[in-house]
Design an enzyme around this catalytic site. Structure first.
Site, mmCIF file in Angstrom:
data_model
loop_
_atom_site.group_PDB
_atom_site.id
_atom_site.type_symbol
_atom_site.label_atom_id
_atom_site.label_comp_id
_atom_site.label_asym_id
_atom_site.label_seq_id
_atom_site.Cartn_x
_atom_site.Cartn_y
_atom_site.Cartn_z
ATOM 1 N N ALA A 52 0.816 -1.216 0.000
ATOM 2 C CA ALA A 52 0.000 0.000 0.000
ATOM 3 C C ALA A 52 0.849 1.266 0.000
ATOM 4 C CB ALA A 52 -0.922 -0.003 1.214
ATOM 5 N N GLU A 53 1.975 1.222 0.685
ATOM 6 C CA GLU A 53 2.788 2.427 0.847
ATOM 7 C C GLU A 53 3.611 2.770 -0.388
ATOM 8 O OE1 GLU A 53 2.944 4.658 3.115
ATOM 9 O OE2 GLU A 53 1.957 3.801 4.873
ATOM 10 N N SER A 54 4.270 1.767 -0.971
ATOM 11 C CA SER A 54 5.228 2.068 -2.039
ATOM 12 C C SER A 54 5.141 1.137 -3.230
ATOM 13 C CB SER A 54 6.649 1.992 -1.473
ATOM 14 O OG SER A 54 6.963 0.639 -1.113
#
Length: 218
Positions: free
Chosen positions: A105-107
């Site tokens: 989700a983040e990167s």
């Protein structure tokens, strides 16, 4: 992109014990014998004061369909940093599936990812968080994953393993979760929590299937 604040580890310690809290429950502030406040949805005596009321907070599961909010990430990308993820999971007692979910989700497994708010690397650590966990180079996959996993572990302890609150705090900051008594009503955070949970559910199922296949073959 993350909007989290670096508030963990301040002078006032607290814990959340809100696993499976109903939407109409409340968050209470109880002063312990040592003077440190405890935030909980299960007050033990009348001295615990209602801090906030949970009303109308949508269930993350109802915000979006899993396959629409968590896009598929190629297995090759996920496996590229699996050695670091497995090492961090073992060292800090955090499920590898959860670490994978946060990174997805983040990167999306881009070690050079950088947000407008200054979050960096695979787990999008802001400078304050990186410094707190001794991450000198947030673009180094090993350092970034280890620091981000240690942060997740602290949040799991703080919020009584309630993944909704843990992920909300990872995105918006622990202070925001305490202030609102649940997932903060920020558009980014309301989308972020179910997205990570969807990845987590998917990766957990994949891991369970692999374990079952190995057991059957042995």
């Amino acid at each position: 992109m993350s909007c989290r604040l670096a508030t963990l580890g301040g002078s006032v310690g607290f814990a959340f014990l809100m696993a499976a809290a109903p939407a109409t429950a409340g968050v209470y502030r109880c002063l312990q014998a040592n003077g440190v406040p405890l935030f909980t949805n299960l007050p033990k005596d009348s001295r615990c004061l209602l801090q906030s009321q949970l009303k109308g907070v949508p269930s993350p599961a109802g915000l979006a369909l899993e396959n629409r909010i968590a896009r598929r990430i190629p297995r090759a990308d996920r496996s590229r940093y699996d050695e670091h993820i497995q090492a961090a999971a073992k060292a800090h007692g955090v499920e590898a599936s959860l670490i994978h979910a946060v990174i997805s989700a983040e990167s999306a497994y881009n070690p050079l990812a950088r947000s407008a708010k200054g979050a960096r690397g695979l787990m999008q650590l802001i400078p304050e968080t990186a410094s707190r966990y001794g991450v000198s180079n947030p673009f180094d996959p090993g350092q970034n994953i280890d620091g981000g996993t240690r942060y997740l572990k602290d949040l799991l302890v703080m919020f009584g393993n309630d993944l909704r609150l843990v992920l909300a705090a990872y995105n918006a900051g622990e202070g925001a979760v305490v202030r609102y008594g649940n997932i903060p009503p920020y558009q980014e955070t309301l989308a972020y929590v179910p997205k990570v949970l969807a990845y987590y559910k998917r990766y957990r199922a994949t891991t369970a299937s692999a374990v079952a296949r190995r057991a059957a073959a042995s």
